[in-house]
Design an enzyme around this catalytic site. Structure first.
Site, PDB file in Angstrom:
ATOM      1  N   ALA A 367       0.498  -1.195  -0.469  1.00 23.23           N
ATOM      2  CA  ALA A 367       0.074  -0.168   0.154  1.00 23.23           C
ATOM      3  C   ALA A 367       0.746   1.298   0.196  1.00 23.23           C
ATOM      4  O   ALA A 367      -0.307   2.182   0.106  1.00 23.23           O
ATOM      5  CB  ALA A 367      -0.861   0.151   1.208  1.00 23.23           C
ATOM      6  N   LYS A 414      -6.673   6.171 -11.304  1.00 21.68           N
ATOM      7  CA  LYS A 414      -6.116   7.322 -11.755  1.00 21.68           C
ATOM      8  C   LYS A 414      -4.813   7.333 -12.704  1.00 21.68           C
ATOM      9  O   LYS A 414      -4.015   7.610 -13.624  1.00 21.68           O
ATOM     10  CB  LYS A 414      -4.894   8.325 -11.146  1.00 21.68           C
ATOM     11  CG  LYS A 414      -6.383   9.541  -9.811  1.00 21.68           C
ATOM     12  CD  LYS A 414      -5.655  10.113  -8.680  1.00 21.68           C
ATOM     13  CE  LYS A 414      -7.004  11.118  -8.270  1.00 21.68           C
ATOM     14  NZ  LYS A 414      -7.412   9.939  -7.548  1.00 21.68           N
ATOM     15  N   VAL A 459     -10.255  15.143  -0.697  1.00 23.36           N
ATOM     16  CA  VAL A 459     -10.759  16.256  -0.224  1.00 23.36           C
ATOM     17  C   VAL A 459     -11.831  16.707   0.783  1.00 23.36           C
ATOM     18  O   VAL A 459     -11.284  18.051   1.433  1.00 23.36           O
ATOM     19  CB  VAL A 459     -11.200  17.094  -1.444  1.00 23.36           C
ATOM     20  CG1 VAL A 459     -10.821  17.071  -2.272  1.00 23.36           C
ATOM     21  CG2 VAL A 459     -12.813  15.893  -1.751  1.00 23.36           C
ATOM     22  N   GLU A 546      -5.166  17.514 -13.153  1.00 28.07           N
ATOM     23  CA  GLU A 546      -6.116  17.235 -12.387  1.00 28.07           C
ATOM     24  C   GLU A 546      -7.197  16.709 -13.784  1.00 28.07           C
ATOM     25  O   GLU A 546      -7.182  17.496 -14.846  1.00 28.07           O
ATOM     26  CB  GLU A 546      -7.128  18.077 -11.178  1.00 28.07           C
ATOM     27  CG  GLU A 546      -7.888  17.626 -10.613  1.00 28.07           C
ATOM     28  CD  GLU A 546      -7.918  18.618  -9.557  1.00 28.07           C
ATOM     29  OE1 GLU A 546      -8.558  18.011  -8.783  1.00 28.07           O
ATOM     30  OE2 GLU A 546      -8.200  19.938  -9.918  1.00 28.07           O
TER      31      GLU A 546
END
Length: 617
Positions: A367, A414, A459, A546
């Site tokens: 991880a 991502k 966030v 992003e």
């Protein structure tokens, strides 16, 4: 042990007098009903003559059946059972007494049948009525600061909640229940009526003068909770919830342990069904190593794995503070678990091989990673490559060398058509695991998922701080959308994927429906008790690297279903093994690489990588 005293106190005496009056009333009412509500004078004399014999008999039986030991406020089914048995016995004995003592009174057989029924109704009904009156109707008087609440739900949890609210020191009392089931409409739960549907919460809140709503729906779909919360928030109502279903079942928390509803309650999803038998085979009595064990995902993996009682849990992380915190938590929660704390950097091959060789884990969960997109994008791209790619290669090689059974690498959404360095490096890490897979030996498995609620890179902690400071809450774009799941769910699905993996797969987690970050910010503002007039939302523009929308699969990929409904296998582009040697040589260079050169090289190895073209000029 306290024994029941033969001398009645004032409370018991009052109850005895009540039951004597009930017995008289039931006997006379039986005669009255027998003669169609008009009792002839001669039968009235017979009724009183027989009552002189019946009343002492009933009083003696009631005393013998301990009807006066119970407290009316807590009257329940066992009390009713004792009343039924006592009255039933008197119903059998009354005719015997009348015949045995040759009582000179005419007692119709219908009276002998009606009397016990009426007596049970009066004695049981009065006790139940007193309990309802005592617990509910006097709640506001007994607790002056008690606030009225509506309860969403009318099942077993709502029933338990009403009981506990009546007996606990919680300054709340229920005035109504809401439920979407038409069968429940108008019914009573603990004396509290089911008023209407869940969607009618604002109407009933206004009618009943209520400002607080309690969700007694621990196992309901999160979409239902989200819908009710949105309605309540729009109406300015405070929303609370009972503890999660698993906490109630385990006894960790009581139903009355109410708290404000949180983001996990609304964005979380249905519980993960785990193959516990298979996971026991994989983890129980085995040595398990977790890299990045102090991070949000790594630490939750530690907690989840510890439940399966491995023989040893090896924690590898470069943060000594995070390691110390995990050691303290795990030692307290799992005192019998053997824990090894290995402080080290995953790109330090000698240290990683030492830890692997010393403890010989059978399963490794990798991880450790740099995963903050903007932070890795510009001035730290080279470090992201070395940590995410070289670190994965180093740990995977050591695992293969030491004969580890399974190596599970945590990837990200991502990595699909990446537009940033972090995503490209995680795609390279997936490719490294694919390239190392051999027909025999260590089985390498990658698991992709999106954002997790409350993780260090999420966030949500940022929004919480901004809301606490009075705003504004900064969102990069009105349309930016992300997938979310809770940390425990992500960790559980990683374990399940690790169990199911045969080697070389990239598992994709079912992330549910995407969530607009702007809507997430609005929801968090509402949950804090504020509104968008007091805490503004500002849009700051997309950050470097992003994307507006995250993807779980690349354009040239497809997925195959698995036996688990929340896991699919990605048929990703196969990794070219020829790149690996060149890549390792490049990453092993001790110098600092230019950002543009790093991104150009990543573009060569990950063709689907689409960096900011301005950065490559």
């Amino acid at each position: 042990m306290k024994h029941f005293s033969s001398r009645p106190n004032s409370r018991i005496l009052a109850i005895i007098l009540h039951d004597i009056f009930a017995a008289i009333l039931a006997w006379l009412a039986a005669y009255w009903l027998r003669f169609n509500l008009s009792l002839p004078p001669q039968y009235a004399d017979d009724a009183f003559a027989a009552l002189i014999w019946v009343l002492p008999l009933q009083a003696a039986v009631f005393w013998r059946f301990n009807l006066y030991r119970g407290i009316w406020r807590f009257a329940s089914l066992p009390d009713l059972q004792r009343i039924v048995l006592a009255v039933g016995l008197t119903a059998l004995l009354v005719p015997v007494i009348l015949v045995l003592f040759q009582v000179d009174a005419l007692v119709p057989r219908s009276v002998l049948l009606l009397d016990p029924l009426l007596l049970i109704l009066i004695m049981g009904g009065s006790r139940l009525t007193y309990r309802i009156w005592k617990e509910q109707r006097l709640a506001a008087l007994l607790r002056p600061n008690s606030k009225p609440v509506l309860v969403a739900g009318s099942g077993e949890t709502a029933d338990s909640l009403l009981r506990e609210l009546a007996h606990s020191s919680v300054t709340l009392h229920a005035v109504g229940l809401l439920d979407d089931s038409l069968d429940q409409r108008g019914r009573l739960v603990q004396g509290i009526p089911v008023l209407g549907r869940l969607d009618e919460v604002t109407v009933w809140a206004e009618k009943m003068g209520v400002e607080n709503i309690v969700l007694a729906l621990p196992s309901a779909a999160h979409g239902v909770r989200r819908r009710i919360t949105q309605i309540c928030s729009d109406a300015g109502l405070n929303v609370m919830t009972v503890p999660p279903f698993e906490d109630l079942v385990s006894g960790k928390l009581a139903v009355s342990s109410l708290r404000r509803i949180e983001l996990d309650d609304l964005l979380g999803r249905d519980p993960v069904q785990l193959d516990n038998s298979g996971l026991h085979d994989l983890l129980t009595d085995q040595t398990v190593l977790i890299t990045g064990a102090g991070g949000s995902i790594g630490s939750e993996l530690c907690r989840q794995i510890a439940r399966f009682k491995p023989s040893c849990l090896v924690l590898l992380d470069q943060s000594e503070l995070a390691m110390y915190a995990m050691e303290q938590e795990l030692s307290q929660r799992f005192p019998d678990l053997r824990i090894v704390l290995a402080v080290g950097d995953i790109i330090n091959a000698a240290r990683v091989r030492q830890v692997m060789a010393e403890h010989r884990p059978t399963v490794v969960f990798h991880a450790a990673a740099y995963k903050h997109v903007p932070l890795m994008e510009n001035s730290n791209a080279w470090e992201a490559v070395r940590n995410n790619v070289l670190g994965t290669q180093t740990v995977a090689a050591a695992a293969q060398e030491c004969g580890v059974g399974k190596f599970v690498m945590i990837s990200t959404d991502k990595a699909v058509n990446p537009t940033n360095v972090m995503g490209a490096t995680k795609r390279l890490a997936e490719m490294a695991c694919q390239a190392m897979q051999q027909p025999e030996g260590t089985r390498f498995i990658s698991v992709r998922f999106g954002n997790v609620l409350g993780s260090s890179g999420s966030v949500i902690p940022k929004f919480q701080k901004q809301i606490a400071a009075g705003g504004p809450v900064t969102v990069t774009h009105p349309e930016i959308t992300r997938y979310f799941m809770s940390i425990p769910e992500a960790a559980q699905l990683v374990l399940q994927a690790g169990l199911m993996g045969k080697g070389g797969e990239i598992f994709v987690l079912d992330m549910g429906e995407p969530v607009k970050i702007a809507e997430l910010a609005k929801l968090m503002i509402q949950l804090s008790g504020e509104d968008e007039d007091s805490i503004l939302i500002e849009y700051s523009g997309l950050r470097p690297g992003e994307k507006l929308y995250e993807e779980l699969l690349a354009d040239d990929e497809s997925t195959l279903p698995t036996s688990h409904p929340k896991l699919r296998v990605a048929k990703a582009r196969s990794a070219d093994v020829n790149w690996q040697t060149e890549c390792l040589t490049w990453m092993a260079h001790p110098g600092i690489r230019d950002e543009t050169a790093v991104k150009r090289q990543l573009k060569i190895w990950v063709p689907e990588y689409k960096p900011d073209l301005n950065s490559l000029k």
